[in-house]
Design a protein around this motif. Structure first.
Motif, PDB file in Angstrom:
ATOM      1  N   MET A 283      15.222   3.101 -42.805  1.00 24.86           N
ATOM      2  CA  MET A 283      15.273   2.334 -44.042  1.00 24.86           C
ATOM      3  C   MET A 283      16.009   1.009 -43.844  1.00 24.86           C
ATOM      4  O   MET A 283      15.637   0.009 -44.428  1.00 24.86           O
ATOM      5  N   ILE A 284      17.061   1.025 -43.020  1.00 29.25           N
ATOM      6  CA  ILE A 284      17.807  -0.212 -42.805  1.00 29.25           C
ATOM      7  C   ILE A 284      16.971  -1.255 -42.075  1.00 29.25           C
ATOM      8  O   ILE A 284      17.115  -2.448 -42.307  1.00 29.25           O
ATOM      9  N   TRP A 285      16.048  -0.775 -41.215  1.00 24.47           N
ATOM     10  CA  TRP A 285      15.202  -1.724 -40.490  1.00 24.47           C
ATOM     11  C   TRP A 285      14.248  -2.451 -41.429  1.00 24.47           C
ATOM     12  O   TRP A 285      13.898  -3.604 -41.181  1.00 24.47           O
ATOM     13  N   VAL A 286      13.849  -1.795 -42.485  1.00 24.80           N
ATOM     14  CA  VAL A 286      12.986  -2.459 -43.471  1.00 24.80           C
ATOM     15  C   VAL A 286      13.748  -3.631 -44.094  1.00 24.80           C
ATOM     16  O   VAL A 286      13.209  -4.737 -44.230  1.00 24.80           O
ATOM     17  N   GLY A 287      15.000  -3.409 -44.444  1.00 23.48           N
ATOM     18  CA  GLY A 287      15.813  -4.485 -45.008  1.00 23.48           C
ATOM     19  C   GLY A 287      16.021  -5.624 -44.019  1.00 23.48           C
ATOM     20  O   GLY A 287      15.971  -6.806 -44.393  1.00 23.48           O
ATOM     21  N   ILE A 288      16.245  -5.287 -42.758  1.00 28.10           N
ATOM     22  CA  ILE A 288      16.435  -6.315 -41.733  1.00 28.10           C
ATOM     23  C   ILE A 288      15.164  -7.130 -41.543  1.00 28.10           C
ATOM     24  O   ILE A 288      15.203  -8.372 -41.472  1.00 28.10           O
TER      25      ILE A 288
END
Length: 99
Positions: free
Chosen positions: A1-6
């Motif tokens: 999920m954090i990679w989507v934000g990045i």
């Protein structure tokens, strides 16, 4: 999920940069655009200083940092050199924290 934000942030930054490069020269040479562009950096710096001096997480805090900022302002008004301003502000904050 954090990679989507990045990834979304990276794409947004790239799109913003591309949008800035796509602005026609006639828009950038207008006097109003130039005046606004000159006012943005001091406004951002002032906001950064206010957040760093007056905030502690989500709380508004008045402590030695504010006195250090006040000392820096006084020294700047007296046209002191930059290193003297920084040293004076740090010394003021340090002495008040010591008390």
């Amino acid at each position: 999920m954090i990679w989507v934000g990045i990834i979304v942030t990276a794409v947004g930054c790239y799109a913003l940069k591309l949008g800035g490069l796509s602005v026609p020269d006639r828009v950038l040479t207008r006097p109003l655009t130039q005046r606004v562009a000159l006012l943005i950096p001091p406004a951002l710096l002032g906001a950064l200083i206010a957040v760093q001096v007056l905030a502690d997480g989500q709380r508004l805090v008045i402590d030695a940092r504010l006195a250090g900022l006040g000392a820096a302002v006084v020294l700047l008004l007296l046209r002191a050199p930059f290193l003297v301003v920084v040293a004076g502000a740090a010394l003021t904050a340090a002495v008040l924290r010591l008390l």
